[in-house]
Design a protein around this motif. Structure first.
Motif, PDB file in Angstrom:
ATOM      1  N   GLU A 161      -0.050  38.235  52.678  1.00 49.00           N
ATOM      2  CA  GLU A 161       1.409  38.139  52.581  1.00 49.00           C
ATOM      3  C   GLU A 161       2.024  37.836  53.953  1.00 49.00           C
ATOM      4  OE1 GLU A 161       5.150  41.075  51.675  1.00 49.00           O
ATOM      5  OE2 GLU A 161       3.255  41.498  50.668  1.00 49.00           O
ATOM      6  N   ILE A 162       1.517  38.496  54.974  1.00 48.89           N
ATOM      7  CA  ILE A 162       2.006  38.247  56.328  1.00 48.89           C
ATOM      8  C   ILE A 162       1.682  36.817  56.756  1.00 48.89           C
ATOM      9  CG2 ILE A 162       1.693  38.893  58.747  1.00 48.89           C
ATOM     10  CD1 ILE A 162       1.317  41.783  57.769  1.00 48.89           C
ATOM     11  N   GLY A 163       0.500  36.342  56.398  1.00 49.24           N
ATOM     12  CA  GLY A 163       0.117  34.960  56.709  1.00 49.24           C
ATOM     13  C   GLY A 163       1.057  33.961  56.052  1.00 49.24           C
ATOM     14  N   ARG A 164       1.434  34.210  54.790  1.00 50.44           N
ATOM     15  CA  ARG A 164       2.373  33.313  54.099  1.00 50.44           C
ATOM     16  C   ARG A 164       3.746  33.342  54.771  1.00 50.44           C
ATOM     17  NH1 ARG A 164      -0.590  34.927  49.539  1.00 50.44           N
ATOM     18  NH2 ARG A 164       0.708  36.781  49.222  1.00 50.44           N
ATOM     19  N   GLN A 165       4.194  34.519  55.157  1.00 53.16           N
ATOM     20  CA  GLN A 165       5.497  34.628  55.819  1.00 53.16           C
ATOM     21  C   GLN A 165       5.494  33.907  57.163  1.00 53.16           C
ATOM     22  OE1 GLN A 165       6.261  38.835  55.996  1.00 53.16           O
ATOM     23  NE2 GLN A 165       7.025  38.917  53.878  1.00 53.16           N
ATOM     24  N   VAL A 166       4.405  34.051  57.892  1.00 53.19           N
ATOM     25  CA  VAL A 166       4.305  33.341  59.173  1.00 53.19           C
ATOM     26  C   VAL A 166       4.277  31.833  58.943  1.00 53.19           C
ATOM     27  CG1 VAL A 166       2.765  32.896  61.149  1.00 53.19           C
ATOM     28  CG2 VAL A 166       3.230  35.236  60.434  1.00 53.19           C
ATOM     29  N   GLY A 167       3.549  31.381  57.929  1.00 57.05           N
ATOM     30  CA  GLY A 167       3.512  29.954  57.605  1.00 57.05           C
ATOM     31  C   GLY A 167       4.877  29.420  57.214  1.00 57.05           C
ATOM     32  N   ARG A 168       5.624  30.183  56.396  1.00 55.83           N
ATOM     33  CA  ARG A 168       6.985  29.763  56.015  1.00 55.83           C
ATOM     34  C   ARG A 168       7.892  29.700  57.238  1.00 55.83           C
ATOM     35  NH1 ARG A 168       6.941  33.894  51.378  1.00 55.83           N
ATOM     36  NH2 ARG A 168       5.816  32.757  49.774  1.00 55.83           N
ATOM     37  N   ALA A 169       7.781  30.685  58.103  1.00 51.94           N
ATOM     38  CA  ALA A 169       8.619  30.704  59.303  1.00 51.94           C
ATOM     39  C   ALA A 169       8.309  29.506  60.206  1.00 51.94           C
ATOM     40  CB  ALA A 169       8.419  32.012  60.067  1.00 51.94           C
ATOM     41  N   LEU A 170       7.030  29.199  60.356  1.00 48.89           N
ATOM     42  CA  LEU A 170       6.656  28.046  61.185  1.00 48.89           C
ATOM     43  C   LEU A 170       7.135  26.731  60.574  1.00 48.89           C
ATOM     44  CD1 LEU A 170       3.065  29.008  62.387  1.00 48.89           C
ATOM     45  CD2 LEU A 170       5.164  28.906  63.738  1.00 48.89           C
ATOM     46  N   SER A 171       7.021  26.605  59.256  1.00 43.70           N
ATOM     47  CA  SER A 171       7.490  25.365  58.613  1.00 43.70           C
ATOM     48  C   SER A 171       9.014  25.248  58.700  1.00 43.70           C
ATOM     49  CB  SER A 171       7.019  25.290  57.165  1.00 43.70           C
ATOM     50  OG  SER A 171       7.640  26.292  56.387  1.00 43.70           O
ATOM     51  N   GLU A 172       9.722  26.359  58.568  1.00 43.99           N
ATOM     52  CA  GLU A 172      11.184  26.337  58.717  1.00 43.99           C
ATOM     53  C   GLU A 172      11.573  25.971  60.142  1.00 43.99           C
ATOM     54  OE1 GLU A 172      15.168  26.590  57.784  1.00 43.99           O
ATOM     55  OE2 GLU A 172      13.452  26.619  56.427  1.00 43.99           O
ATOM     56  N   PHE A 173      10.850  26.504  61.112  1.00 43.57           N
ATOM     57  CA  PHE A 173      11.113  26.170  62.509  1.00 43.57           C
ATOM     58  C   PHE A 173      10.862  24.689  62.765  1.00 43.57           C
ATOM     59  CE2 PHE A 173       9.620  25.665  66.892  1.00 43.57           C
ATOM     60  CZ  PHE A 173      10.745  26.106  67.573  1.00 43.57           C
ATOM     61  N   LYS A 174       9.788  24.158  62.209  1.00 51.18           N
ATOM     62  CA  LYS A 174       9.477  22.735  62.381  1.00 51.18           C
ATOM     63  C   LYS A 174      10.545  21.857  61.743  1.00 51.18           C
ATOM     64  CE  LYS A 174       5.806  19.352  61.520  1.00 51.18           C
ATOM     65  NZ  LYS A 174       6.382  18.462  62.473  1.00 51.18           N
ATOM     66  N   ARG A 175      11.004  22.245  60.560  1.00 49.45           N
ATOM     67  CA  ARG A 175      12.052  21.481  59.878  1.00 49.45           C
ATOM     68  C   ARG A 175      13.343  21.498  60.701  1.00 49.45           C
ATOM     69  NH1 ARG A 175      16.470  22.052  57.460  1.00 49.45           N
ATOM     70  NH2 ARG A 175      16.405  24.316  57.523  1.00 49.45           N
ATOM     71  N   ALA A 176      13.709  22.670  61.210  1.00 48.11           N
ATOM     72  CA  ALA A 176      14.929  22.783  62.006  1.00 48.11           C
ATOM     73  C   ALA A 176      14.812  21.976  63.301  1.00 48.11           C
ATOM     74  CB  ALA A 176      15.224  24.246  62.312  1.00 48.11           C
ATOM     75  N   SER A 177      13.660  22.003  63.936  1.00 55.96           N
ATOM     76  CA  SER A 177      13.506  21.250  65.177  1.00 55.96           C
ATOM     77  C   SER A 177      13.513  19.742  64.912  1.00 55.96           C
ATOM     78  CB  SER A 177      12.235  21.656  65.918  1.00 55.96           C
ATOM     79  OG  SER A 177      11.091  21.289  65.190  1.00 55.96           O
ATOM     80  N   ASP A 178      12.934  19.298  63.803  1.00 55.44           N
ATOM     81  CA  ASP A 178      12.989  17.874  63.448  1.00 55.44           C
ATOM     82  C   ASP A 178      14.426  17.441  63.166  1.00 55.44           C
ATOM     83  OD1 ASP A 178      10.275  17.604  63.759  1.00 55.44           O
ATOM     84  OD2 ASP A 178       9.815  17.737  61.603  1.00 55.44           O
ATOM     85  N   GLU A 179      15.181  18.293  62.481  1.00 56.28           N
ATOM     86  CA  GLU A 179      16.581  17.981  62.193  1.00 56.28           C
ATOM     87  C   GLU A 179      17.382  17.907  63.487  1.00 56.28           C
ATOM     88  OE1 GLU A 179      20.265  20.257  60.029  1.00 56.28           O
ATOM     89  OE2 GLU A 179      18.307  20.333  59.043  1.00 56.28           O
TER      90      GLU A 179
END
Length: 96
Positions: free
Chosen positions: A26-44
């Protein structure tokens, strides 16, 4: 931060001891979601900055275009340069 394979194994075992085997996925999934959200925000953010840079470049390009300068010695202004005036009068003398 450059992590090698031994460091990754150590961190995985430490996380396994701290959180337990049930919470770790569960922690791994949360970290993965956070990293993907960070990547999306930085690309935007990057695309927004790039569009602003392009807009500034277009504005600067349109500002450097100068209007045409009025012709020197136009007939409408009633003044001709000395070379043009002498050639016009001399050609009229030969024609008339």
């Amino acid at each position: 931060m450059n992590l090698g394979f031994p460091e990754m194994i150590f961190l995985f075992l430490l996380a396994l001891l701290i959180f337990g085997p049930k919470k770790l996925p569960e922690i791994g999934r949360q970290v993965g979601r956070a990293l993907s959200e960070f990547k999306r925000a930085s690309d935007e953010f990057k695309s927004q900055i790039q569009s602003e840079i392009n807009k500034i470049d277009v504005e600067e390009h349109t500002q450097t275009i100068l209007p045409p300068s009025p012709p020197v010695g136009s007939v409408a202004a009633g003044s001709l340069p000395a070379e043009t005036a002498s050639t016009e009068f001399s050609s009229q003398d030969h024609n008339g």
